[in-house]
Structure formats: C-alpha cells, structure tokens
Write an enzyme that holds these catalytic residues in place. Structure first.
Site, short mmCIF file in Angstrom:
data_model
loop_
_atom_site.label_atom_id
_atom_site.label_comp_id
_atom_site.label_asym_id
_atom_site.label_seq_id
_atom_site.Cartn_x
_atom_site.Cartn_y
_atom_site.Cartn_z
N TRP A 158 60.83 48.57 16.71
CA TRP A 158 60.91 47.43 17.65
C TRP A 158 59.60 46.66 17.73
CZ3 TRP A 158 57.09 48.18 21.07
CH2 TRP A 158 56.72 49.49 21.37
N ASN A 159 58.48 47.25 17.27
CA ASN A 159 57.20 46.57 17.54
C ASN A 159 56.96 45.38 16.61
OD1 ASN A 159 56.75 48.29 15.37
ND2 ASN A 159 54.68 48.86 16.00
N LYS A 182 69.32 49.83 9.95
CA LYS A 182 69.50 50.00 11.40
C LYS A 182 68.23 49.52 12.10
CE LYS A 182 68.37 53.36 14.09
NZ LYS A 182 67.82 52.54 15.18
N PRO A 183 68.30 48.36 12.75
CA PRO A 183 67.13 47.92 13.51
C PRO A 183 67.01 48.72 14.79
CG PRO A 183 68.92 46.33 13.74
CD PRO A 183 69.43 47.43 12.84
N ALA A 184 65.84 48.67 15.41
CA ALA A 184 65.63 49.40 16.66
C ALA A 184 66.57 48.88 17.75
CB ALA A 184 64.18 49.25 17.11
N GLY A 238 58.29 54.40 12.19
CA GLY A 238 58.51 54.87 13.56
C GLY A 238 57.68 56.11 13.83
N SER A 239 58.17 56.93 14.74
CA SER A 239 57.33 58.05 15.20
C SER A 239 57.32 59.21 14.20
CB SER A 239 57.85 58.55 16.55
OG SER A 239 59.04 59.28 16.35
N GLU A 260 56.48 55.58 7.28
CA GLU A 260 55.30 54.96 7.90
C GLU A 260 55.34 55.37 9.35
OE1 GLU A 260 53.30 52.88 10.05
OE2 GLU A 260 54.22 51.00 9.38
N LEU A 261 54.54 56.39 9.69
CA LEU A 261 54.71 57.07 10.99
C LEU A 261 53.56 56.79 11.95
CD1 LEU A 261 56.04 60.40 9.42
CD2 LEU A 261 57.32 58.37 10.11
N GLU A 394 49.14 59.18 20.43
CA GLU A 394 49.18 57.72 20.30
C GLU A 394 49.59 57.12 21.65
OE1 GLU A 394 52.15 56.64 17.41
OE2 GLU A 394 50.95 55.00 16.66
C1 SIN Z 1 51.38 46.03 10.61
O1 SIN Z 1 52.11 45.88 9.63
O2 SIN Z 1 50.36 45.38 10.72
C2 SIN Z 1 51.69 47.01 11.72
C3 SIN Z 1 52.86 47.84 11.49
C4 SIN Z 1 53.10 48.83 12.59
O3 SIN Z 1 52.41 48.92 13.57
O4 SIN Z 1 54.09 49.57 12.47
#
Ligand code: SIN
Length: 497
Positions: A158-159, A182-184, A238-239, A260-261, A394
């Site tokens: 979602w970020n 699947k989006p958030a 995600g996490s 990418e966690l 985090e």
């Molecule tokens: C980014 O691509 O700059 C950030 C990606 C993320 O925070 O998941």
C-alpha cells in the site's frame, strides 16, 4: 479532496479477470477508506480463493500465446502503457493520494517514478539476449537462451501502490510472462486504474489480472497461488513475516521468488560529514511518505563530536514540517490506518520508558481540517540505544531515533546488528572511510552522502531478512526469465576452406 477525475472511467469498482471487469464470484465487496478523513471513497470486489484460481486459469491461457510474442511487440505494448500512464498522471496521482494519504506532490513524483520502470523494461525487453558458449568439440554448438518463467503472482504493497505494481508487471511483460496481481487491501483503486490503462494499451485478455481482496481473505487468495503449480514465480513487496510465509508455502512447488521485505536502515553521520547536507539527506530519506517506506532510515547514529550540533539542526527542520491531508499542500500526510499510528506511539513510549528524550514533536497530531485522520507529529528522539524497540523493529512512521557513537568499528557493528539488510546511508568526506564503510555495511543498497537511492536504473533489493531478488536495472529482467542451455551435437566437423 473528492473522487473527481478527468477520466471517471479510471475509477474502477470491479476486478480485472480475463479481460473483463467482474465482481467477486460470491458478490462480496470491500470498502476503500481515505486515511485522512476516515470516509469511504469507493468499493471494490472482495475476491475469494476461487476467483484466484480463475485468474490463474486466464493467465495460463494468455501465457500460452504471449510467450511466443517477439520482444519488439512486448516493448511496444509497454511503451503504449507508459504513454497512457503519463497522459493520465494527474488522475493517478489524485486517486493515489485519496486512498493512500500521501501529499499530492509525492503522488505525482511516484507516478513519474513508476512510469520510469515501464519505459525502462520496454527497452530491456529488447536486450534480454542470451549467450553462445565457445565449443570444446568442433561438431558441437552450445548456446543459452532465456525464456519467460510463466505465470507470475505479483503481490503489491500500500505504501507505493502505483510504482511497485509497475516495477513488477513491467518486467513480467517484458520477459513474456502473464500476471495475476493482488494489490494491498488499503489501496486497490490505483492498481485497478493502472490495469485499465494497460488494457487500453492493448494487453491481451488474461495477460494481467488484478484481483482486489480484503485483509481477511488475502491469505486464502495468496495461498491458492502459492499451491498452484502453474504459478511459477512470486514477486512480493511487504513485511518479512509475510515474505517468510510465502517462501515456506511455495516450497512444495519450488517457485522462483523475489522478496522485497522489511528494512531497518542505519543512517550514519561521521564527525567529518557536511552536517547541513546530512540533515537535508535525512529529511528526504526519512519523511518521504511520512516515514512509510522500507528504505527509510530507522536508526540514526551520529558521532559524539557533532551530536548536539546535528540534533539542533535536525530539530529545526523537523519542527517546521507541515502536517495535513493530501491536497492541503502539507509535507506530511496521514499514516495508512489507526494501527500504524498505534505502532509509532508504542515505539515512542517504549523508548521514553527506557530513558530516551523527545527533542521535537512527540505524539499524535490532531488536524482541525481532518479530525478523523491518522496523523502523527514528526518526532526526533535523542539518546536512543539498541535495547529500544525503535532500534530493532521497523517503525514505519515519522519518528527519528538518534544514537551517539564514538568509533567507526562501534558504529559499523551497531549498523549491522540487525537481521535486516535493505538500505543504509552514511555521510563522510574521508575517502578511505567512505570505501571501508560502504564495503562493511550489510545491506543491498548503500547511499553515500545522499538521501535518495530509488531509481529504475539501479538494482533495488536487500540481503539477510530483507529478502532476495532485485527490481529495476539490467538485473531486474532476469528475475522473470529461465535460462535454457541448448547443445547441438553431431554436426559435421568444420573443414578447412
Ligand atoms: C522505493 O522504491 O523507493 C521504496 C519502496 C518501498 O518502500 O517499498
């Protein structure tokens, strides 16, 4: 901000499955909430595991044809999508700000950032290439070709609802793969708008399927994909706990994984640093998306010789940040939901209970313009130590914990004392130290005298429990390709001319 766009057809309330806009098979729906106001801004399908299977059926069919397309045609499809994304950038930015909460200026930047991955992979599609291996026998030829892995499941956060989707779907298409996505739960509208533009660009039915689902049903839907042998790759942002679950659950079908966690990025300021540049870099790195990025500094280490001066400069900048809803022009928007605010608050209370001190900020923010919003005041906390939760977990919010240090060895040990290894930042003008520290830090990405790392031309990804696989750059395409070695034997031996 109301949900009014130039193109109202980009506000989709159905999922994209096999080229058609559909409801969940059992009709369940999910409300999309504006985190700045708590208002419902739309409804989308709450898809089930059964819908997930139908999406894989569609993707597998599409893959059967798409795998045979040529790179030039896949590049052209991506470039048409890129052009449509740019033509509709303002609508995408508005949608994103509404459902995610980030300031409109940041959403506009994200659309440009996400679009850059689409054009990058349109180019890379044409450069996939292979190899000829010099033969050991005159009557053999050995070559290596690269082929698409198959159906890819893209699970996006979602970020960065637009950029992360583009960063996964663009290389998949470039490689010749089909996608189930699947989006958030919190940010489905941006993903559906991106899917609508891809369809308009001419993507064949079933090539990319985007299924929205609730937090409650997300695991069931994802598990369907994890168990399905036809899904040959998962790309997830995600996490770390969810990433580990995906790795475990996909072990039985041995899928390729890009994970990418979470991160716990150190930001180190040595005594020889340009302090103004370091403060400016920290502001950029920390407060992008109100601190809700995987790569934002989570631990700030400052040499004791410059500790007080650095904190004074930082406090002046942080104290002047403006807070408000996305269109107010404020620099800091709301956090994504109430749980996110609770987490930041609990990290702060834990640190204060263990002896840390608030320098500036220090709690929830009440916004008169948006009284139901999930705002947190940008906060600097000094005298933080490694025992505190904000040093180990985090925080994902606008909280800056600062810790003094005295030697290079000490700070490198502190920086590496974490299971995470995504991003790291440091400031120094000593060229020997720069190389020693850059090489000693355990992270997939290191910024030296800079607060920014993200770009489509560089490999984005981590080590240790921050995951594996790289997104973007010339390395990103290989994540979606299988290598095949072909040996052609028993040829007529070469004769002298
Ligand atoms: C980014 O691509 O700059 C950030 C990606 C993320 O925070 O998941």
């Amino acid at each position: 901000m109301n949900l009014t766009l130039n193109r109202t057809d980009l506000i989709r309330s159905e999922s994209l499955l096999d080229g058609a806009w559909v409801a969940a098979s059992d009709g369940r729906r999910l409300e999309v909430i504006n985190p700045a106001t708590g208002d419902t801004i739309g409804q989308v399908p709450d898809c089930s595991a059964e819908d997930g299977r139908a999406a894989v059926d569609a993707a597998q069919r599409a893959f059967g044809l798409f795998r045979h397309t040529v790179a030039r045609d896949r590049a052209a499809l991506l470039m048409r999508w890129h052009a449509l994304v740019l033509a509709n950038a303002e609508d995408l930015a508005r949608l994103m700000s509404l459902e995610q909460g980030k300031p409109l200026a940041e959403s506009r930047t994200e659309v440009a950032y996400g679009a850059s991955y689409i054009s990058w992979f349109a180019e890379e599609a044409k450069r996939g290439g292979g190899d000829i291996i010099p033969e050991q026998h005159a009557n053999h030829r050995l070559l290596v070709i690269k082929q698409p892995v198959g159906v890819v499941a893209a699970i996006t956060p979602w970020n960065f609802p637009m950029a992360m989707l583009a960063r996964k779907i663009a290389p998949a298409i470039a490689a010749g793969c089909a996608v189930v996505c699947k989006p958030a739960e919190d940010t489905p509208l941006t993903a559906l708008a991106m899917a609508a533009l891809l369809q308009e660009a001419g993507a064949p039915a079933g090539l990319v399927n985007v299924l929205t689902t609730s937090r409650e049903r997300a695991a069931g839907l994802a598990d369907t994909w994890l168990e399905d042998f036809r899904v040959r790759k998962i790309s997830f942002t995600g996490s770390t706990p969810v990433g580990k679950h995906l790795a475990r659950q996909s072990a039985d079908t041995l899928k390729r994984l890009s994970l990418e966690l979470g991160g716990n990025a150190p930001f180190i300021v040595f005594e020889d640093a340009d302090l103004d540049a370091a403060v400016a870099g920290l502001m950029v790195a920390k407060f992008r998306n109100a601190g809700q990025t995987c790569i934002c500094p989570n631990r700030v280490y400052v040499h004791q010789g410059v500790y007080e001066r650095f904190i004074d400069k930082l406090a002046a900048r942080v104290g002047s940040l403006t807070i408000g809803p996305a269109t107010s022009g404020a620099e800091i928007g709301p956090l994504i939901n109430a749980r996110a605010v609770d987490k930041v608050e609990s990290h702060l209370q834990d640190a204060l209970g263990r002896g840390a001190k608030i320098v500036v900020g220090g709690g929830r923010h009440h916004c008169a313009e948006a009284p139901n919003g999930h705002f947190f005041t940008p906060t600097v906390v000094a005298d933080v130590d490694a025992s505190m939760r904000m040093s180990c977990e985090e925080t994902f919010g606008p909280l800056v914990p600062v810790t003094p240090f005295s030697t290079d060895e000490e700070v490198i040990a502190l920086a590496n004392d974490t299971p995470y290894g995504l991003a790291a930042y440091f400031y120094s003008r000593d060229i020997d130290r720069v190389w020693q520290v850059a090489e000693a830090i355990e992270a997939g990405m290191v910024a030296v005298n800079d607060g920014a790392l993200s770009t489509e031309i560089a490999p984005f990804g981590g080590i240790k429990e921050s995951g594996y696989g790289r997104e973007g750059s010339r390395y990103g395409l290989d994540e979606y390709l299988n290598i095949k070695y072909i040996r052609h034997g028993n040829l007529a031996a070469r004769q002298p001319a």
